[in-house]
Design a protein around this motif. Structure first.
Motif, PDB file in Angstrom:
ATOM      1  N   ALA A 216     -69.635  72.990  16.168  1.00 22.88           N
ATOM      2  CA  ALA A 216     -68.872  74.233  16.116  1.00 22.88           C
ATOM      3  C   ALA A 216     -67.733  74.198  17.122  1.00 22.88           C
ATOM      4  N   MET A 217     -66.615  74.838  16.784  1.00 22.60           N
ATOM      5  CA  MET A 217     -65.525  75.005  17.737  1.00 22.60           C
ATOM      6  C   MET A 217     -65.863  76.156  18.676  1.00 22.60           C
ATOM      7  N   ARG A 218     -65.681  75.918  19.984  1.00 21.91           N
ATOM      8  CA  ARG A 218     -65.987  76.917  20.990  1.00 21.91           C
ATOM      9  C   ARG A 218     -64.742  77.225  21.825  1.00 21.91           C
ATOM     10  N   ALA A 219     -64.813  78.332  22.545  1.00 24.28           N
ATOM     11  CA  ALA A 219     -63.663  78.820  23.306  1.00 24.28           C
ATOM     12  C   ALA A 219     -63.217  77.828  24.384  1.00 24.28           C
ATOM     13  N   SER A 220     -64.154  77.261  25.102  1.00 25.17           N
ATOM     14  CA  SER A 220     -63.801  76.409  26.236  1.00 25.17           C
ATOM     15  C   SER A 220     -62.961  75.212  25.798  1.00 25.17           C
ATOM     16  N   ALA A 221     -63.369  74.558  24.701  1.00 24.53           N
ATOM     17  CA  ALA A 221     -62.622  73.393  24.221  1.00 24.53           C
ATOM     18  C   ALA A 221     -61.247  73.800  23.714  1.00 24.53           C
ATOM     19  N   LEU A 222     -61.179  74.937  23.022  1.00 27.13           N
ATOM     20  CA  LEU A 222     -59.892  75.416  22.524  1.00 27.13           C
ATOM     21  C   LEU A 222     -58.956  75.757  23.675  1.00 27.13           C
ATOM     22  N   GLN A 223     -59.470  76.480  24.662  1.00 23.97           N
ATOM     23  CA  GLN A 223     -58.646  76.907  25.783  1.00 23.97           C
ATOM     24  C   GLN A 223     -58.072  75.715  26.536  1.00 23.97           C
ATOM     25  N   GLU A 224     -58.869  74.689  26.706  1.00 24.46           N
ATOM     26  CA  GLU A 224     -58.422  73.492  27.425  1.00 24.46           C
ATOM     27  C   GLU A 224     -57.228  72.840  26.728  1.00 24.46           C
ATOM     28  N   VAL A 225     -57.319  72.709  25.399  1.00 21.38           N
ATOM     29  CA  VAL A 225     -56.225  72.083  24.651  1.00 21.38           C
ATOM     30  C   VAL A 225     -54.983  72.967  24.667  1.00 21.38           C
TER      31      VAL A 225
END
Length: 480
Positions: A216-225
């Motif tokens: 699943a896509m999560r906030a932490s990974a999205l925010q980092e990118v």
């Protein structure tokens, strides 16, 4: 063919179709033919004189059926379901007979208005936020696209137009080219390949967000990118969140990524092509929580809601965002009611100009099954998937590779990828059942999707026994 012969032949065709669907279990699910099989079986050019209907129908059985993969066989467990029901087939006959090309309200008022109402019906079945419904005065609304791929592309192109216009309004000196080269779209690494294709067609960069342990896509990974890209001067503008990924039916975390998209002024599109049908069941509706953050949402009734292909349902919160990106009004397409505010011209919502009267299929199916009948159908498929999962777990040679949420089970033999590739080769070569694989991280995985309207527990059990026997044969052959 006159109307009298059409009546007679039409009844014969209905009998042929009914016999085909009733007897489909007895047909080999995957054909034996090799590439190029068909060309030697038919003439090299069209006949000068008419053929008879009897000859054509005979050739369907002799020439066409040997090369058909029977998607509606109860032994077809590949890909995802493709919907099939008698009410939808009947509606398709009527659609073909009316034969309107519903690009505008004036081209056939019923074609446009029934679609608007059916999309509201379906939106209410899903308990979509009111903002997505057309109603009498709403700003949103729904449209039937040909596929989820088209819906994703339409959303991306609309988002691209919106961000370009916004940035140019703020800085009039900015050219479209200068903006385009900095635009970035995003999706999970589990998203369908059509998302990447939309990026290619739209001429924008697409970056994938690493998914978590549950794919699943999560906030932490999205925010980092996002932070890294903004620091490099790039412009994040579009994100596709997937509910029910193709590989393993995982769900991106909308409640986490949705607020980020809103804060960053990014268009959020939700692709729920397969899983969306299940949201009509109260016990699965929570999987759609967070849809309120989205700008557009799409799923395919032609997968799992008994509405035959093609019928892909797409909603937008503000239809002006979609229409504004594609609206062209040559004189020959204008009509006196287009500015009344009471109707919509769907040519502005889609890639092609022409469109069929597809909402008839929804109208027939929804009325003849009712919401409760459709819920029962979805629940049966989920129950059969759980039964298959239990069977797999009882055999210590196998492992389950992803959480079983709806009608898909991802499993594999414990061992090497080569071992599982060999097993799948044996399964599909035997042609008793049909499966397709996926990759989850570095593992080669077998997918068992409950697909057919006619599938029952006995078919699932027989299929599992077939897989177990082929596994035993494969392991014995390796030892020998």
């Amino acid at each position: 063919m006159n109307s009298g012969e059409f009546r007679r032949r039409g009844k014969e065709m209905v009998d042929f179709v009914a016999d085909y669907l009733e007897g489909i279990e007895g047909r080999q699910v995957y054909p034996d033919v090799e590439p190029g099989y068909l060309r030697p079986l038919i003439p090299t050019s069209a006949p000068e004189e008419p053929d008879t209907f009897e000859d054509i129908l005979n050739d369907v059985e002799k020439i066409i059926m040997p090369g058909v993969t029977h998607w509606h066989s109860p032994y077809f467990f590949a890909y995802f379901p493709t919907a099939n029901s008698y009410p939808a087939l009947l509606a398709d006959i009527l659609c073909g007979a009316i034969g309107c090309i519903g690009f505008s309200w004036a081209a056939s008022p019923a074609c446009t208005e029934l679609e608007t109402v059916m999309m509201d019906w379906l939106g209410k079945m899903l308990k979509l936020p009111e903002a997505f419904l057309a109603g009498q005065v709403g700003e949103g609304g729904g449209v039937i696209q040909g596929s989820a791929s088209e819906a994703t592309l339409m959303a991306l192109l609309a988002a691209r137009t919106k961000v370009v216009r916004r940035l140019q309004a703020a800085s009039p000196g900015l050219t479209q080219g200068a903006i385009m080269e900095k635009l970035v779209a995003y999706s999970s690494d589990q998203a369908h390949s059509s998302v990447e294709r939309a990026g290619l067609i739209g001429g924008v960069k697409l970056k994938v967000i690493p998914s978590d342990g549950k794919f699943a896509m999560r906030a932490s990974a999205l925010q980092e990118v996002l932070e890294r890209d903004k620091a490099e001067g790039l412009i994040p503008f579009f994100l596709v969140a997937t509910l029910g990924t193709t590989s393993c039916c995982s769900f991106d975390n909308l409640l986490e990524v949705g607020p980020i998209c809103n804060e960053e002024n990014m268009w959020l599109h939700i692709d729920a092509a397969y899983a969306g049908s299940s949201f009509i069941c109260p016990e699965f509706r929570h999987l759609l929580n967070g849809v309120e953050f989205a700008d557009s949402f799409n799923f395919n009734p032609h997968k799992w809601l008994l509405v035959n292909f093609d019928c892909s349902a797409m909603w937008v919160k503000k239809r002006t965002d979609l229409i504004g990106a594609f609206k062209l009004d040559p004189l020959y397409l204008k009509h006196s009611h287009q500015d009344s505010g009471l109707i919509t011209d769907y040519r502005h919502w889609q890639l092609p100009l022409g469109r069929r009267f597809r909402s008839l299929k929804m109208w027939f199916v929804f009325r003849m099954y009712g919401v409760k009948g459709l819920q029962t159908y979805i629940r049966k498929h989920v129950r059969l998937a759980r039964e298959f999962e239990c069977l797999v777990r009882q055999d210590p040679r196998f492992e389950i590779c992803a959480e079983v949420t709806l009608g898909l089970v991802c499993f594999r033999l414990k061992g090497s990828n080569k071992l599982n590739e060999d097993l799948l080769e044996r399964i599909n070569s035997a042609k008793k059942i049909h499966l397709v694989p996926c990759h989850l991280r570095d593992k080669f995985v077998l997918r068992f999707a409950i697909c057919s309207r006619s599938v029952e527990l006995t078919h699932v059990q027989q299929s599992w026994e077939h897989i177990r026997q082929l596994t035993t044969d494969l392991l014995r052959a390796q030892r020998d």
